[in-house]
Structures are given as structure tokens and as C-alpha cells.
Design a protein around this motif. Structure first.
Motif: not given
Length: 313
Positions: A43-52
Motif C-alpha cells: 500500500g501507500e505510506p501512512v502520513r496522517e497521525a492516529g490509530l491505524k
């Protein structure tokens, strides 16, 4: 049957627990992540902070900094175009712009610093080799008018053709052509410190001392010339004042003598006998004293008033 259901419930609870424990992750502020599965990005990189969420056990989260990072290179000895060896100490700011490419091409920040050291140091070396020392140590806005207050001799002022800040911009432009393929964005590059090597530094100090001595001798010579000029002007003015005073004194004395002669003439013409008597008294005061003996002729003018005084007694 109940036993089977209880077993099934336990399995479901364990699965839910495992999913919650390893399936969810929190991405902090200032961080970004790439999810890999068996070592390959997913997938794409995760940039937004939070629960993933990710697939438990199968997928792994690789974290990378999203903030601006500092690269501080080691000082290098580099020759300039005019064959002067200098130590260059450089620094730069950079950030991970593409975490997926960064992971594939670099992997860690330590390797990124090593990579930037090769890219930036090599670019700096190339540009320093192509420019004279004056271009490295002076900024592009340096001018004779701007620096006249701090430089003793305007003849020594030579404005740079490029300047240190523009060379830093050229280093940034050249290095920025290479870094994107590693997922790195180079924000700026600065020449933090430029210094001579030890042997050159000693020669520079000697040259600076000689130059300061030359300037001091020039100042002393100028001062001596100014001193001689002032003393000459003072002596000339003194002679002019003295000559003028003497001339004025002579004129005053002449006027006084003329006035005295006029008064004497008037007194003599109006009271000739009295004037002759006064002049005789003045002569007596100058000639006679307690131990003075005079031998005079009987027809002497000086004896005339003495005889009268004797006869009157």
C-alpha cells in the motif's frame, strides 16, 4: 456441544485479542510509516497521525521521521582555484519526502547521513575547486562601500564575483538533483565554517602582521608630515605675530617720541629758561652722587645753575 462452543468462544476471543494487540498501531505526530509484508511494501505510506490497522503478525510497520532533520558533515581539507587549502565545515537541512522510496533505497537515517555526506561533500569540493578563496569567504552583497568602515585601505577591497551564499545555493541546486531518487528532499545547505590549514594559517598571520605594520608605518609617516605642517604653520604665524607686534610697538614708540618731542618743543619755546633748568637738573641727577668730584670750566653750562645757587646763598 457446550464444550465445543466454549472452545470456539475462546478461540474467537484469542483471535480478537491478537488482532487488537498486533493489528492496531498508533502513528505519532511528526512520524510517517510504511507497512511491509514479508519485507515488501504494502500500500501507500501512512502520513496522517492516529490509530491505524494492519494485518497481525504478517505485516510490519516501518517508522520514519517526518520532521526537518539536520545533517552536519565532517570538516574536509579542500584546495581552492587559487591553490589555497582550506577546511570546509558544512551543514544542511533535509527531510524524508518519500518514505517508501527512502525505505527501498536507503533504509535508515544513519545510512541517509552517510549518503548525504558523499553527495554534499563531493558537490562542495567540486565548487570550491572551481572558485577562488575570496568567493568562499565573502558573501555576494559584499562591496567596497559596504565594508569601507572596517577595512583600512580601500585599495585592498576586491568585491567577489559569486560569493559564499550563492555558492551555497549552487551546492543545494546540484545536490538536490540527486537526493530525490533516495526519497530525500534537501532544504538548504550552508558553509558553516571556512578556515585555513595550519601551514597556510601561519603564512596568513604573518601577512596580516606585515600589512598592519605597513599601515602603522603609513599612519606614522602621515602623522609626522601633519606634525611638521602644523609646526611650520605655527612658526610662521608666530613670526607674523611677532613681526606685527614689533612693527606696531615701533610705530607706537615713534608716535610717543614725536609727541614727547612736540611737548618738549612747546615747553622750550614757551618757557625756555625753565626747560633748560629742568634738563640741567636731570643731568645733575645722572652725573652727581655722594662721592662724585667734578672739575668744570668756569664757562660750563653745567656750572651755571650751581653758581647761581651758591651766589643766592
Amino acid at each position: 456441544m457446550n464444550k465445543i462452543l466454549r472452545m470456539l468462544a475462546v478461540v474467537i476471543l484469542v483471535a480478537v485479542g491478537v488482532t487488537v494487540w498486533d493489528g492496531f498501531f498508533i502513528l505519532p505526530e511528526g512520524r510517517q510509516a510504511v507497512i511491509t509484508q514479508f519485507g515488501a511494501p504494502v500500500g501507500e505510506p501512512v502520513r496522517e497521525a492516529g490509530l491505524k490497522f494492519k494485518t497481525p503478525f504478517i505485516q510490519v510497520v516501518q517508522y520514519f521521521d517526518k520532521r526537518v532533520l539536520i545533517w552536519d558533515g565532517d570538516p574536509n581539507q579542500i584546495p581552492t582555484n587559487d591553490k589555497t587549502f582550506v577546511y570546509m565545515d558544512n551543514t544542511a537541512r533535509w527531510r524524508i519526502a518519500d518514505p517508501l522510496r527512502f525505505l527501498q533505497a536507503v533504509g535508515t537515517e544513519q545510512r541517509a547521513n552517510s549518503l548525504l555526506n558523499d553527495i554534499i561533500a563531493g558537490t562542495v569540493r567540486d565548487l570550491v575547486n572551481k572558485n577562488d578563496l575570496i568567493e568562499i569567504i565573502r558573501s555576494s552583497d559584499w562591496s567596497p562601500e559596504f565594508m569601507a568602515a572596517t577595512v583600512q585601505s580601500r585599495d585592498m577591497i576586491v568585491p567577489p564575483k559569486v560569493g559564499r551564499d550563492k555558492i551555497s545555493g549552487m551546492v543545494l541546486a546540484e545536490a538536490s538533483k540527486v537526493t530525490p531518487q533516495y526519497g530525500i528532499e534537501l532544504l538548504d545547505v550552508m558553509l558553516k565554517r571556512v578556515n585555513y590549514i595550519e601551514s597556510v594559517r601561519l603564512r596568513v598571520y604573518d601577512r596580516m602582521i606585515s600589512e598592519r605594520k605597513r599601515i602603522a608605518a603609513e599612519k606614522r609617516s602621515t602623522g609626522e608630515g601633519r606634525k611638521a605642517e602644523i609646526l611650520g604653520r605655527v612658526d610662521r604665524e608666530l613670526q607674523e605675530i611677532t613681526s606685527s607686534a614689533r612693527r606696531e610697538a615701533t610705530e607706537i614708540r615713534g608716535q610717543a617720541d614725536a609727541e614727547a618731542a612736540k611737548i618738549y618743543a612747546q615747553a622750550y619755546s614757551g618757557h625756555g629758561e625753565f626747560y633748560a633748568f629742568l634738563k640741567s637738573l636731570e643731568s645733575y641727577r645722572q652725573i652727581l652722587s655722594q662721592n662724585t668730584s667734578l672739575v668744570l670750566n668756569t664757562d660750563s653750562d653745567l656750572l651755571k645753575y650751581l653758581e647761581r645757587q651758591h651766589l643766592s646763598k
